[in-house]
Design a protein around this motif. Structure first.
Motif, PDB file in Angstrom:
ATOM      1  N   GLU A 106       0.812  -1.213   0.000  1.00  0.00           N
ATOM      2  CA  GLU A 106       0.000   0.000   0.000  1.00  0.00           C
ATOM      3  C   GLU A 106       0.854   1.275   0.000  1.00  0.00           C
ATOM      4  N   GLY A 107       1.810   1.348   0.895  1.00  0.00           N
ATOM      5  CA  GLY A 107       2.613   2.562   1.033  1.00  0.00           C
ATOM      6  C   GLY A 107       3.450   2.874  -0.181  1.00  0.00           C
ATOM      7  N   SER A 108       4.107   1.848  -0.758  1.00  0.00           N
ATOM      8  CA  SER A 108       4.971   2.128  -1.908  1.00  0.00           C
ATOM      9  C   SER A 108       4.176   2.260  -3.194  1.00  0.00           C
ATOM     10  N   MET A 113       2.621   4.214  -8.296  1.00  0.00           N
ATOM     11  CA  MET A 113       1.571   3.991  -9.297  1.00  0.00           C
ATOM     12  C   MET A 113       0.632   5.177  -9.467  1.00  0.00           C
ATOM     13  N   THR A 114       0.885   6.256  -8.769  1.00  0.00           N
ATOM     14  CA  THR A 114      -0.045   7.381  -8.871  1.00  0.00           C
ATOM     15  C   THR A 114       0.583   8.527  -9.659  1.00  0.00           C
ATOM     16  N   ARG A 119       1.095   1.745 -15.182  1.00  0.00           N
ATOM     17  CA  ARG A 119       1.463   0.550 -14.405  1.00  0.00           C
ATOM     18  C   ARG A 119       2.301  -0.398 -15.247  1.00  0.00           C
ATOM     19  N   LYS A 343      -4.927  -4.840 -10.816  1.00  0.00           N
ATOM     20  CA  LYS A 343      -5.232  -5.111  -9.403  1.00  0.00           C
ATOM     21  C   LYS A 343      -5.477  -3.843  -8.598  1.00  0.00           C
ATOM     22  N   ASP A 344      -6.407  -3.951  -7.651  1.00  0.00           N
ATOM     23  CA  ASP A 344      -6.606  -2.877  -6.683  1.00  0.00           C
ATOM     24  C   ASP A 344      -5.469  -2.924  -5.672  1.00  0.00           C
ATOM     25  N   LEU A 345      -4.899  -1.752  -5.373  1.00  0.00           N
ATOM     26  CA  LEU A 345      -3.746  -1.733  -4.465  1.00  0.00           C
ATOM     27  C   LEU A 345      -4.069  -0.964  -3.187  1.00  0.00           C
TER      28      LEU A 345
ATOM     29  N   LYS B  50      -7.965   6.816  -3.560  1.00  0.00           N
ATOM     30  CA  LYS B  50      -7.326   5.742  -4.338  1.00  0.00           C
ATOM     31  C   LYS B  50      -7.952   5.620  -5.731  1.00  0.00           C
ATOM     32  N   THR B  53      -6.610   8.472  -7.828  1.00  0.00           N
ATOM     33  CA  THR B  53      -5.191   8.370  -8.191  1.00  0.00           C
ATOM     34  C   THR B  53      -4.868   7.014  -8.829  1.00  0.00           C
ATOM     35  N   THR B  54      -5.884   6.308  -9.273  1.00  0.00           N
ATOM     36  CA  THR B  54      -5.780   5.056 -10.043  1.00  0.00           C
ATOM     37  C   THR B  54      -5.206   3.862  -9.265  1.00  0.00           C
ATOM     38  N   LEU B  55      -5.185   3.958  -7.953  1.00  0.00           N
ATOM     39  CA  LEU B  55      -4.700   2.804  -7.192  1.00  0.00           C
ATOM     40  C   LEU B  55      -5.741   1.693  -7.172  1.00  0.00           C
ATOM     41  N   ILE B  56      -6.995   2.086  -7.226  1.00  0.00           N
ATOM     42  CA  ILE B  56      -8.044   1.076  -7.343  1.00  0.00           C
ATOM     43  C   ILE B  56      -9.037   1.500  -8.425  1.00  0.00           C
ATOM     44  N   LEU B  81       0.194  13.542  -4.308  1.00  0.00           N
ATOM     45  CA  LEU B  81      -0.454  12.644  -3.344  1.00  0.00           C
ATOM     46  C   LEU B  81       0.489  12.311  -2.200  1.00  0.00           C
ATOM     47  N   PRO B  83       0.135   9.552   0.307  1.00  0.00           N
ATOM     48  CA  PRO B  83      -0.749   8.447   0.670  1.00  0.00           C
ATOM     49  C   PRO B  83      -0.739   8.165   2.168  1.00  0.00           C
ATOM     50  N   GLU B  84      -1.791   7.472   2.599  1.00  0.00           N
ATOM     51  CA  GLU B  84      -1.815   7.012   3.989  1.00  0.00           C
ATOM     52  C   GLU B  84      -0.755   5.909   4.122  1.00  0.00           C
ATOM     53  N   HIS B  85      -0.130   5.800   5.275  1.00  0.00           N
ATOM     54  CA  HIS B  85       0.901   4.777   5.528  1.00  0.00           C
ATOM     55  C   HIS B  85       2.009   4.813   4.468  1.00  0.00           C
ATOM     56  N   THR B  86       2.481   5.995   4.138  1.00  0.00           N
ATOM     57  CA  THR B  86       3.518   6.104   3.107  1.00  0.00           C
ATOM     58  C   THR B  86       4.734   5.264   3.455  1.00  0.00           C
ATOM     59  N   GLN B  87       5.266   4.562   2.457  1.00  0.00           N
ATOM     60  CA  GLN B  87       6.513   3.822   2.655  1.00  0.00           C
ATOM     61  C   GLN B  87       7.457   4.222   1.544  1.00  0.00           C
ATOM     62  N   PHE B  88       8.391   5.075   1.864  1.00  0.00           N
ATOM     63  CA  PHE B  88       9.384   5.439   0.862  1.00  0.00           C
ATOM     64  C   PHE B  88      10.507   4.417   0.931  1.00  0.00           C
ATOM     65  N   GLN B 148       7.527  15.623  -1.757  1.00  0.00           N
ATOM     66  CA  GLN B 148       7.516  14.841  -3.004  1.00  0.00           C
ATOM     67  C   GLN B 148       6.181  14.985  -3.742  1.00  0.00           C
TER      68      GLN B 148
END
Lengths: 345, 321
Positions: A106-108, A113-114, A119, A343-345, B50, B53-56, B81, B83-88, B148
């Motif tokens: 989710e975080g990465s 992907m945004t 993709r 896929k939904d991420l 989401k 921003t095309t995540l879902i 964006l 995002p929630e719970h960002t992981q760089f 970012q």
């Protein structure tokens, strides 16, 4: 193009940051240097740059050609057969296993992907990054081996570079399956375990084919007076009293079934053997290959091989092995890419 | 050009297994405002972001972002964006994260250095820019996350739970930064369940729960609907008086009665009634509803709001800006 290159650079940075990357590089260099450390002179073979020596009189046994055969055999059996075919690929698979599951976290995913790249671009960049990693590893290794041939035997043996595309293709075959599993399950451990299982099954089918082929060939030789099949260990000694007959059709049919099954799997051993066939020894390619390399191909072309076996082995060409393996990788990656994009991420 | 940077109509999302995360969202976000999307965890706030921003993928509905259909890749270059719970990537430095985002967003190389320097200064991270992300605190990561998100000079910025886990000083800095971004003409869309975060800065707010928008509008206008006199008293009202007050659509809550009126004359009968009961009036004041009151009023009390059935809850009618 810039986003794609940025993704590629990031993939490489990611791999470089993993301990296993440096472990793999270190082990690769160590194995290559160990190979480099083997030397010859007229009376002995030396190991570890002369630290250990074994006396061996080359002058009475064909001299430099025997040295070249020995050095190439060490390379094909230990270095290529052991290190490149198994350990290096296992390490590369483990190193690259987390690339796709991590990208879908989710975080990465929110970071990757945004943005502007699609993709599909992200998918291709991650895949290219993994292949680039393996290319670097194998390329570096083979360059050292190439230098070793020049240093120890005085020849520039360019044929060793055939191992670079061969290892890359074997890796791609297995990695394509791993990518599909990674995208499907997002679990690194599951994708590693199931890929190893695929590799095991594929190797098992390979082995079963070789075993049956050997059994078929033995079934072609019978004791002339009695018509009984000659046991394997006696074939060499009883050659004059044997006659060649049509082989066991049941074994032939089993081989046929196994080959059909095999056609759906990546053909790792045949691909590595195809590189072996390309190895040049004393100006000829394939002298040391298990099936005789170019020599065997020549006999096949001249119709010297048994007809029934010939029909079965017609599918064993390098082109067939590489072609079907590429199709396997393409199918796996197409499904994985499609899922990755949807896929939904 | 539309006045709305976001114009959503009937957006639905049903996950595999039949979980309805969004039940037909209609939302219009005006240009250049700070827009707050407020709701408890699981309300569907992040799902909206989401989808945008095309995540879902959405299951239904339609909409535009910056005048282009949702999912348009070129439009995403104008979108930031966090995002929630960002992981760089933990091996990158703060500066490298911003440069990485610039590369992904196709920012010309000549501009990247200049923008990165400016953004690091904007989020007070110049001094720590060469440290690896893994050494940063949560607040520092969020600041780099905002930087970012801004590197492509976006027109709209989505901040999903931006101050989750950030200390009070960090939250204050965040609010100041968001105001600054609005002054630059950007639209800021903030998703949060922390009410106090939005109240001081937000221009418009939508309150959602269980995949539906329950209320939407300017904060002042939403409050006005519930502004009125509150009469405080000591003691217990008789059942007869209580019934009389409740029949008059007044809210009786312990020691206070809330009137839906800002006219002082309307408060007199209530004061008389309480006095007739022999109770002491402790306070008479004109009070507007806080965002929290509004939120609880729409969503329901408790940490987990009661389920909102179908279309039984009507959003307050708010005049458009």
């Amino acid at each position: 193009m810039k986003p794609f290159l940025t993704l590629l650079l990031e993939s490489y940075r990611g791999l470089k940051s993993e301990t296993i990357f440096w472990v793999t590089v270190g082990l690769s260099l160590l194995v290559a240097v160990l190979f480099l450390s083997i030397g010859f002179d007229e009376n002995e073979i030396s190991f570890f740059f002369g630290a250990t020596n074994i006396e061996f009189d080359f002058s009475g046994r064909g001299g430099r050609l025997v040295q070249e055969i020995g050095y190439i055999m060490i390379f094909t059996n230990l270095i290529a057969g052991g290190w490149l075919t198994f350990i290096a690929i296992i390490l590369a698979l483990i190193s690259c296993a987390s690339i796709f599951p991590d990208a879908m976290k989710e975080g990465s995913a929110g970071m990757l992907m945004t943005k502007a790249p699609s993709r599909l671009q992200v998918f291709l960049a991650k895949l290219t990054g993994s292949l680039f990693f393996v290319f670097i590893q194998v390329g570096l290794f083979v360059v050292i081996v190439f230098v070793a041939f020049r240093w120890r035997l005085g020849v520039w043996n360019f044929s060793v570079f055939w191992y670079v595309p061969a290892v890359l293709l074997v890796f791609l075959n297995l990695y394509s399956f791993m990518v599909l599993l990674g995208v499907l399950t997002r679990s690194v451990m599951t994708s590693i375990m199931l890929t190893m299982l695929l590799w095991g099954i594929s190797a098992g089918v390979d082995w079963a084919i070789t075993y049956h082929e050997s059994a078929y060939q033995l079934s072609q030789y019978v004791d002339a007076p009695t018509g009984e099949i000659v046991p394997e260990e006696e074939v060499e000694f009883r050659m004059p009293e044997m006659e060649k007959v049509e082989g066991d059709p049941q074994i032939l049919s089993q081989i046929g079934t196994l080959k059909i099954v095999h056609s759906f799997f990546p053909k790792n051993s045949p691909i590595m053997e195809s590189a072996e066939k390309k190895l040049v020894l004393d100006g000829m390619a394939g002298m040391l290959a298990s099936d005789g390399g170019d020599v065997s191909q020549k006999l096949e072309d001249e119709g010297e091989l048994d007809d029934a076996m010939g029909k079965l082995t017609a599918n064993d060409s390098t082109f067939y092995s590489i072609g079907t393996s590429c199709i396997f990788a393409f199918v796996m990656l197409s499904i994985a890419g499609w899922l990755f994009c949807r896929k939904d991420l | 050009m539309s006045d709305y940077v976001l114009d959503l109509s009937g957006i639905r999302k049903t996950y595999r297994g039949g979980v309805e995360a969004l039940k037909g969202i209609d939302l219009q976000v005006p240009r250049g405002c700070i827009y707050g999307l407020l709701g408890p965890n699981g309300a569907g706030k992040s799902t909206i972001v989401k989808i945008l921003t095309t995540l879902i993928r959405r299951s239904g509905g339609d909409g535009t972002m910056l005048g282009k259909p949702i999912g348009d890749r070129e439009t995403l270059q104008k979108v930031g964006l966090l995002p929630e719970h960002t992981q760089f990537p933990p091996y990158l430095t703060g500066r490298q994260v911003i440069e990485f985002a610039a590369g992904l967003q196709n920012v010309p190389s000549a501009l990247t250095r200049e923008r990165t320097d400016a953004l690091l200064a904007k989020v007070w991270m110049t001094e720590s820019q060469h440290r690896q992300i893994k050494t940063y605190s949560k607040g520092m990561k969020q600041r780099i996350g905002i930087a970012q998100a801004l590197v492509s000079d976006p027109k709209i910025i989505f901040l999903d739970e931006p101050t989750d886990g950030v200390d009070p000083a960090g939250r204050r800095e965040f609010r100041s930064l968001v105001r600054e971004l609005r002054e630059e003409g950007r639209t800021i869309f903030i998703n949060t369940h922390i009410l106090s975060e939005l109240e001081p800065i937000v221009d418009r707010v939508a309150i959602m729960a269980n995949g539906e928008i329950l209320g939407e509008g300017k904060l002042d206008e939403l409050r006005t609907e519930k502004t009125g006199y509150v009469v405080g008293f000591e003691g217990q009202l008789s059942a007869k008086s209580l019934s009389k007050l409740q029949d008059g659509d007044l809210e009786v809550d312990g020691g206070s009665v809330r009137l839906p009126s800002t006219n002082a004359l309307d408060a007199q009968p209530v004061i008389d009634l309480i006095r007739q009961e022999g109770l002491v009036i402790t306070d008479v004041s004109l009070k507007s509803q806080s965002l929290e009151d509004l939120f609880i009023g729409l969503v329901g009390g408790g940490s987990s709001p009661p389920p909102v059935p179908g279309n039984s809850v009507q959003p307050p009618r708010i005049p458009q800006a």
